[in-house]
Scaffold this motif. Structure first.
Motif, PDB file in Angstrom:
ATOM      1  N   VAL A 134       0.829  -1.205   0.000  1.00  0.00           N
ATOM      2  CA  VAL A 134       0.000   0.000   0.000  1.00  0.00           C
ATOM      3  C   VAL A 134       0.863   1.254   0.000  1.00  0.00           C
ATOM      4  O   VAL A 134       0.460   2.293  -0.555  1.00  0.00           O
ATOM      5  N   LEU A 135       2.067   1.203   0.584  1.00  0.00           N
ATOM      6  CA  LEU A 135       2.967   2.359   0.529  1.00  0.00           C
ATOM      7  C   LEU A 135       3.393   2.629  -0.904  1.00  0.00           C
ATOM      8  O   LEU A 135       3.430   3.781  -1.356  1.00  0.00           O
ATOM      9  N   GLN A 136       3.716   1.570  -1.630  1.00  0.00           N
ATOM     10  CA  GLN A 136       4.136   1.724  -3.015  1.00  0.00           C
ATOM     11  C   GLN A 136       2.978   2.183  -3.897  1.00  0.00           C
ATOM     12  O   GLN A 136       3.167   2.976  -4.827  1.00  0.00           O
ATOM     13  N   GLU A 137       1.766   1.694  -3.601  1.00  0.00           N
ATOM     14  CA  GLU A 137       0.593   2.140  -4.355  1.00  0.00           C
ATOM     15  C   GLU A 137       0.364   3.628  -4.144  1.00  0.00           C
ATOM     16  O   GLU A 137       0.036   4.366  -5.086  1.00  0.00           O
ATOM     17  N   ALA A 138       0.527   4.091  -2.891  1.00  0.00           N
ATOM     18  CA  ALA A 138       0.329   5.511  -2.601  1.00  0.00           C
ATOM     19  C   ALA A 138       1.352   6.366  -3.337  1.00  0.00           C
ATOM     20  O   ALA A 138       0.993   7.357  -3.994  1.00  0.00           O
ATOM     21  N   LEU A 139       2.616   5.988  -3.244  1.00  0.00           N
ATOM     22  CA  LEU A 139       3.668   6.781  -3.877  1.00  0.00           C
ATOM     23  C   LEU A 139       3.554   6.763  -5.397  1.00  0.00           C
ATOM     24  O   LEU A 139       3.914   7.739  -6.065  1.00  0.00           O
ATOM     25  N   ALA A 140       3.025   5.682  -5.959  1.00  0.00           N
ATOM     26  CA  ALA A 140       2.811   5.625  -7.405  1.00  0.00           C
ATOM     27  C   ALA A 140       1.751   6.629  -7.844  1.00  0.00           C
ATOM     28  O   ALA A 140       1.737   7.061  -9.009  1.00  0.00           O
ATOM     29  N   LEU A 141       0.863   7.009  -6.909  1.00  0.00           N
ATOM     30  CA  LEU A 141      -0.179   7.998  -7.203  1.00  0.00           C
ATOM     31  C   LEU A 141       0.245   9.405  -6.812  1.00  0.00           C
ATOM     32  O   LEU A 141      -0.529  10.353  -6.965  1.00  0.00           O
TER      33      LEU A 141
END
Length: 367
Positions: free
Chosen positions: A279-286
């Motif tokens: 979820v951290l990587q998903e957030a930073l991708a956005l």
């Protein structure tokens, strides 16, 4: 590129499909393996749950209709009947099942590949639980043929905590989550809100996030925690006790939190322990910054610069409040999007499986 080897017969297992990150990642990998032409058998205690719709076509599903312990007991006979080339253990939580499988099948047990899904160096455990847990970790080399860590730092921790040889540990990230199409998103709580995404379980320590929200400077700021779990009642009691009913929202589990994540001021992760939180990587991708407790050696690998977010000690309430205030400040710039890792993970897993199967065949011929 198509592999020159015959398809690998892969068997993996889980208790249920109630929405855990380990199970979500497992289903993404299963879909990828099937798309690459591999034969996949999925063994479940129960096929019920919000993730059931994500079981891809082409999978051989074995639903045992039992408890978690019942699934562990039945696994050796199930594996023996299915005759896979590889058994994939999807996370730390299931390692006891892998140990039991190896104990029961012995030399007839297929190679077991285990994924390290959570930190192994646990600071939240008390003696003597911690002593027993560490002893169990040191037994990993006796029943796991190969371990997969999701980041270099986790690979180093895996070697240190289990004593397994570094040549038996690979670094393969989880494949990124596909963007859902036509799936409703939870209602947004307003303009200035923080978001947490994850199960409502003791590990996640959402009580920290709720307590911190009560102490931030922005009295209009809100918090939305997307997930479901056994501590919902405790969190609702805390929300009421702090007078935050209008500011903290628990909309339940969602298969599509991405639009809400994209508009949040920051993603919040307040766990005691984690692995490599997707979820951290998903957030930073956005382009959404993150506030995370230092709950894994991988956290600082992901949040590699202060412009991406804030990493705070797990038990420092003042630092958490300060981080909330920082990202809730008006005009705070958002980070540039960071591409997610793991685009080639499915292929790398298949190559690893092929190598282990070939190695087993060569050793069998030599013996």
């Amino acid at each position: 590129m198509l592999s020159p080897y015959a398809p690998v017969r892969i068997l993996t297992f889980a208790h249920s499909l109630q929405g855990g990150g380990v199970e979500r990642a497992m289903l993404r990998m299963i879909r990828g393996w099937v798309e690459l032409g591999q034969h996949v058998t999925l063994v479940l205690s129960s096929a019920q749950g919000p993730l059931a719709a994500e079981i891809p076509d082409g999978v051989q599903l074995i639903e045992l209709g039992t408890t978690h312990l019942g699934m562990i007991r039945a696994l050796p006979q199930t594996v023996k009947a299915a005759a896979p080339d590889i058994v994939f253990c999807p996370g730390n939580h299931y390692s006891s099942a892998a140990a039991w499988l190896k104990l029961r099948l012995g030399r007839d047990c297929p190679p077991i590949v285990g994924k390290v899904s959570n930190r192994l160096d646990r600071e939240d455990q008390y003696f003597p639980v911690a002593q027993g847990y560490r002893a169990f970790l040191r037994s990993y080399p006796s029943f796991i043929d190969h371990l997969v860590a999701m980041s270099p730092a986790m690979a180093e921790e895996t070697v240190r905590m289990t004593g397994i040889g570094a040549d038996r540990v690979s670094v393969i990230a989880n494949p990124p989550s596909p963007e859902p199409i036509g799936v409703p998103t939870p209602p947004l709580p307003g303009a200035d809100y923080l978001i947490g995404i994850g199960r409502l379980t003791p590990q996640k320590r959402w009580d920290r996030a709720i307590d911190a929200l009560a102490r931030v400077e922005r009295r209009d700021a809100k918090l939305m925690i997307v997930g479901e779990g056994e501590v919902r009642g405790e969190l609702e009691n805390q929300i009421d006790a702090l007078g935050l009913r209008s500011r903290v929202h628990l909309p339940g589990y969602s298969t599509n939190p991405r639009p809400a994540l994209a508009q949040a001021r920051a993603l919040v992760l307040t766990s005691d322990f984690e692995g490599v939180p997707g979820v951290l990587q998903e957030a930073l991708a956005l382009g959404t910054p993150v506030v995370a407790t230092d709950s894994s050696v991988a956290i600082r690998e992901i949040v590699a610069h202060p412009r991406l977010g804030s990493v705070v000690p797990t038990d420092d309430p003042l630092a958490l409040v300060s981080a909330f205030d920082h990202w809730l400040a008006p005009g705070r710039p958002r980070p540039d999007p960071v591409p997610e890792r793991g685009r080639d993970s499915i292929e790398r897993y298949v190559r690893l499986f092929e190598e282990l199967v070939l190695d087993r065949k060569l050793r069998s011929l030599r013996n």
